[in-house]
Write a protein that holds these residues in place. Sequence first.
Motif, short mmCIF file in Angstrom:
data_model
loop_
_atom_site.label_atom_id
_atom_site.label_comp_id
_atom_site.label_asym_id
_atom_site.label_seq_id
_atom_site.Cartn_x
_atom_site.Cartn_y
_atom_site.Cartn_z
N UNK A 163 1.57 -4.87 4.53
CA UNK A 163 2.09 -4.72 3.29
C UNK A 163 1.49 -3.71 2.55
N UNK A 164 -0.09 -3.26 2.98
CA UNK A 164 -0.47 -2.03 2.33
C UNK A 164 -0.02 -0.98 2.81
N UNK A 165 0.66 -0.58 3.97
CA UNK A 165 1.03 0.48 4.68
C UNK A 165 2.59 0.76 4.62
N UNK A 166 3.03 2.06 4.12
CA UNK A 166 4.28 2.23 4.31
C UNK A 166 4.77 2.35 5.85
N UNK A 167 5.74 1.50 6.00
CA UNK A 167 6.22 1.55 7.39
C UNK A 167 5.17 0.68 8.37
N UNK A 168 4.21 -0.13 7.87
CA UNK A 168 3.35 -1.18 8.51
C UNK A 168 2.13 -0.54 8.89
N UNK A 169 1.38 -1.13 9.49
CA UNK A 169 0.02 -0.62 9.74
C UNK A 169 -0.05 0.25 10.62
N UNK A 194 -13.11 7.05 10.34
CA UNK A 194 -12.95 6.99 8.81
C UNK A 194 -13.23 5.41 8.30
N UNK A 195 -13.37 5.27 7.16
CA UNK A 195 -13.39 3.80 6.57
C UNK A 195 -12.76 3.66 5.57
N UNK A 196 -12.13 2.52 5.28
CA UNK A 196 -11.27 1.96 3.98
C UNK A 196 -11.68 0.60 3.51
N UNK A 197 -11.91 0.74 2.22
CA UNK A 197 -11.60 -0.69 1.61
C UNK A 197 -10.84 -0.60 0.45
N UNK A 198 -9.75 -1.32 0.31
CA UNK A 198 -8.79 -1.69 -0.88
C UNK A 198 -9.35 -2.38 -2.02
N UNK A 257 1.17 2.84 -2.91
CA UNK A 257 0.67 2.78 -4.13
C UNK A 257 0.03 1.55 -4.62
N UNK A 258 -1.23 1.63 -5.35
CA UNK A 258 -1.69 0.38 -6.12
C UNK A 258 -1.53 -0.82 -5.39
N UNK A 259 -2.14 -0.70 -4.08
CA UNK A 259 -2.28 -2.19 -3.33
C UNK A 259 -3.68 -2.33 -3.55
N UNK A 260 -3.88 -3.84 -3.28
CA UNK A 260 -5.45 -4.22 -3.31
C UNK A 260 -5.46 -5.50 -2.55
N UNK A 261 -6.64 -5.49 -1.83
CA UNK A 261 -6.91 -6.94 -1.14
C UNK A 261 -7.07 -7.99 -2.21
N UNK A 262 -6.96 -9.21 -1.33
CA UNK A 262 -7.02 -10.54 -2.21
C UNK A 262 -8.75 -10.45 -2.56
#
Length: 262
Positions: A163-169, A194-198, A257-262
């Motif tokens: 759900x964080x990604x357009x079209x899925x992971x 790369x690295x990512x933290x939402x 846009x504007x996604x965030x992990x719990x």
Amino acid sequence: MPETDRALLADAARAAGQIALSYFKNDPSVVDKPDGAGPVTEADLAVNAMLERDLRAARPDYGWLSEETEDDSGRLRTKRQFVIDPIDGTRAFIAGNPDWAHSLAIVEEGRVLAAAVYLPVRDLMFTASFRGGATLNDAPVTVTRAGLDGATLLGAKPNFAPHHWRGGTPPVIQKFRSSLAYRLCLVAQGRYDGMITLRPSWEWDIAAGSLIAAEAGAKVTDQSDTALLFNNRHPQVAGVLAAGPELHAHLVQKLEPNTATP
């Protein structure tokens, strides 16, 4: 001044490593901080005490922001600030995992000027200064130039939820390290793409690593492609995305846009 500060931070990080290693795998006392803020060990506090004493003595006009020091709004009125995580990856430290780090940065007007991230168990010293390049044990480091397909991306599992990604992971290879500072340095080193933290990220976790990655050629922003600024009144930024320019652009396009992990 950034080069002088870079050397100051590297020396302090090595001294921190000597203290922390005396506690590592030696059953340090551990308490849980209030409000679910995570564990802190006697090693975190001992390192913080040394760093606060020695760094503030060396630069008495600099403000101070550290995970293990009660925040003082006086830092907002200083020209430059130390931004410190005495041990980034405390859970790894407690578990006897080697992937914890000392993360030290100096900030001016929201921008990181000098940085050191040191992993004592592995004896890896990453440093950088603004427009002065990034090094690992004094050798220059450079990010990869990967595209999206098959890229290796460091991040916790929730960041890769569809759900964080357009079209899925996207078709990336997912990897993890406990320390955010180390994740940024691994990107700088070119070991991962790369690295990512939402999640909203504390400044002390990422300030040093963000400069090291950027000076190695990464683009480092939040998930909406906004530049990171430090020494905020509430010392958090809206997550971190770091990768070579091509991969970074692909990831920004793919993220909702504007996604965030719990």
